[in-house]
Design a protein around this motif. Sequence first.
Motif, PDB file in Angstrom:
ATOM      1  N   TYR A 207       0.854  -1.188   0.000  1.00 45.90           N
ATOM      2  CA  TYR A 207       0.000   0.000   0.000  1.00 45.90           C
ATOM      3  C   TYR A 207       0.886   1.231   0.000  1.00 45.90           C
ATOM      4  O   TYR A 207       1.980   1.216   0.567  1.00 45.90           O
ATOM      5  CB  TYR A 207      -0.890   0.026   1.248  1.00 45.90           C
ATOM      6  CG  TYR A 207      -1.842  -1.136   1.356  1.00 45.90           C
ATOM      7  CD1 TYR A 207      -3.188  -0.999   1.007  1.00 45.90           C
ATOM      8  CD2 TYR A 207      -1.398  -2.382   1.808  1.00 45.90           C
ATOM      9  CE1 TYR A 207      -4.068  -2.073   1.114  1.00 45.90           C
ATOM     10  CE2 TYR A 207      -2.268  -3.458   1.915  1.00 45.90           C
ATOM     11  CZ  TYR A 207      -3.596  -3.298   1.564  1.00 45.90           C
ATOM     12  OH  TYR A 207      -4.461  -4.363   1.668  1.00 45.90           O
ATOM     13  N   ALA A 216      -2.756   4.149  -3.099  1.00 44.25           N
ATOM     14  CA  ALA A 216      -2.524   3.086  -4.084  1.00 44.25           C
ATOM     15  C   ALA A 216      -2.322   1.777  -3.347  1.00 44.25           C
ATOM     16  O   ALA A 216      -1.847   1.756  -2.207  1.00 44.25           O
ATOM     17  CB  ALA A 216      -1.300   3.402  -4.950  1.00 44.25           C
ATOM     18  N   GLN A 217      -2.692   0.685  -3.998  1.00 45.15           N
ATOM     19  CA  GLN A 217      -2.488  -0.633  -3.417  1.00 45.15           C
ATOM     20  C   GLN A 217      -2.451  -1.661  -4.540  1.00 45.15           C
ATOM     21  O   GLN A 217      -2.907  -1.413  -5.651  1.00 45.15           O
ATOM     22  CB  GLN A 217      -3.604  -0.982  -2.432  1.00 45.15           C
ATOM     23  CG  GLN A 217      -4.979  -1.143  -3.046  1.00 45.15           C
ATOM     24  CD  GLN A 217      -6.046  -1.369  -1.989  1.00 45.15           C
ATOM     25  OE1 GLN A 217      -6.516  -0.433  -1.337  1.00 45.15           O
ATOM     26  NE2 GLN A 217      -6.440  -2.625  -1.825  1.00 45.15           N
ATOM     27  N   GLU A 222       2.470  -4.662  -9.484  1.00 41.90           N
ATOM     28  CA  GLU A 222       1.502  -3.624  -9.858  1.00 41.90           C
ATOM     29  C   GLU A 222       1.925  -2.259  -9.329  1.00 41.90           C
ATOM     30  O   GLU A 222       1.811  -1.245 -10.025  1.00 41.90           O
ATOM     31  CB  GLU A 222       0.113  -3.987  -9.328  1.00 41.90           C
ATOM     32  CG  GLU A 222      -0.552  -5.127 -10.086  1.00 41.90           C
ATOM     33  CD  GLU A 222      -1.799  -5.631  -9.412  1.00 41.90           C
ATOM     34  OE1 GLU A 222      -2.596  -6.333 -10.085  1.00 41.90           O
ATOM     35  OE2 GLU A 222      -2.002  -5.353  -8.205  1.00 41.90           O
ATOM     36  N   LEU A 223       2.430  -2.232  -8.094  1.00 40.58           N
ATOM     37  CA  LEU A 223       2.870  -0.954  -7.531  1.00 40.58           C
ATOM     38  C   LEU A 223       4.092  -0.419  -8.271  1.00 40.58           C
ATOM     39  O   LEU A 223       4.218   0.780  -8.496  1.00 40.58           O
ATOM     40  CB  LEU A 223       3.183  -1.107  -6.035  1.00 40.58           C
ATOM     41  CG  LEU A 223       1.980  -1.297  -5.117  1.00 40.58           C
ATOM     42  CD1 LEU A 223       2.447  -1.480  -3.667  1.00 40.58           C
ATOM     43  CD2 LEU A 223       1.019  -0.121  -5.203  1.00 40.58           C
ATOM     44  N   ASN A 226       2.834   1.192 -11.316  1.00 44.88           N
ATOM     45  CA  ASN A 226       1.841   2.254 -11.117  1.00 44.88           C
ATOM     46  C   ASN A 226       2.455   3.611 -11.471  1.00 44.88           C
ATOM     47  O   ASN A 226       3.522   3.973 -10.980  1.00 44.88           O
ATOM     48  CB  ASN A 226       1.388   2.244  -9.650  1.00 44.88           C
ATOM     49  CG  ASN A 226       0.323   3.278  -9.350  1.00 44.88           C
ATOM     50  OD1 ASN A 226       0.589   4.473  -9.384  1.00 44.88           O
ATOM     51  ND2 ASN A 226      -0.877   2.820  -9.020  1.00 44.88           N
ATOM     52  N   GLU A 228       1.673   6.683 -10.731  1.00 42.19           N
ATOM     53  CA  GLU A 228       1.838   7.627  -9.628  1.00 42.19           C
ATOM     54  C   GLU A 228       3.023   7.230  -8.745  1.00 42.19           C
ATOM     55  O   GLU A 228       3.777   8.093  -8.288  1.00 42.19           O
ATOM     56  CB  GLU A 228       0.566   7.690  -8.800  1.00 42.19           C
ATOM     57  CG  GLU A 228      -0.610   8.336  -9.519  1.00 42.19           C
ATOM     58  CD  GLU A 228      -1.838   8.427  -8.622  1.00 42.19           C
ATOM     59  OE1 GLU A 228      -1.717   8.261  -7.411  1.00 42.19           O
ATOM     60  OE2 GLU A 228      -2.939   8.673  -9.185  1.00 42.19           O
ATOM     61  N   VAL A 229       3.168   5.933  -8.514  1.00 40.49           N
ATOM     62  CA  VAL A 229       4.293   5.460  -7.714  1.00 40.49           C
ATOM     63  C   VAL A 229       5.596   5.710  -8.440  1.00 40.49           C
ATOM     64  O   VAL A 229       6.598   6.170  -7.850  1.00 40.49           O
ATOM     65  CB  VAL A 229       4.134   3.944  -7.388  1.00 40.49           C
ATOM     66  CG1 VAL A 229       5.383   3.417  -6.677  1.00 40.49           C
ATOM     67  CG2 VAL A 229       2.894   3.720  -6.536  1.00 40.49           C
TER      68      VAL A 229
END
Length: 235
Positions: A207, A216-217, A222-223, A226, A228-229
């Motif tokens: 998370y 985000a999670q 996936e992270l 992502n 934004e990450v």
Amino acid sequence: MALLEIDHINTAYDRIDVLEDVSIKVERGQITCILGANGAGKSTLIRSILGLTPANRGKIIFNGADITHLPTHRIIGQGIACVPEGRRVFPRMTVDENLSVGAYLVGDQKVIQERRDRVKTLFPRLAERANQLAGTMSGGEQAMLAIGRSLMSSPELLIFDEPSLGLSPLFVKENFKIIKEINEMSTTVLLVEQNVRQTLAIAHCGYVIAKGQVVAQGSASELAENSEVQAAYFG
């Protein structure tokens, strides 16, 4: 069922919400990470889990039991341990004495010795320095001792608070290797970190917290993908 479930909690300091409507699940047997910058609310989340700063709304469920408003010593007794930020060993106590503190809820000396031996197998350097004062050890060695001390309670859930903080790159790499090994020995891990690359390399899922909220999670892969990450942590 998740080993730890944080269900829509709010936690405040001086009536100002630091965590707002935070929900997180830590699945049994996995490494779940919490990512976020300084001031995001990561430390407050840990304090809420441990009962040091109780949530004023929502629930925290561990192993099917509501621990939201239990005192800290009872939460620890349920099977949760934490390796605190900055290690915080007892500097005027020896390595063995520090390890014994981690087993203060265990009454059987034979069990304590078995756990101490297990820790020293995981960290041979602690065996070499059993009678050395913790305050005279290097930062990396103190990090090993802090982890070893937390393992003495044989926790079901081990929380790591910024384990890479203040360590050399070599010890950071070693620390993350140890965290992965601890998880592979059937201990569930909640890893709270800013070192995103190293964390996502060993975590199963995670998370991202910003300004006290989950933004985000997903799985570690996936992270990592992502947008934004990537913008926030990978440039």
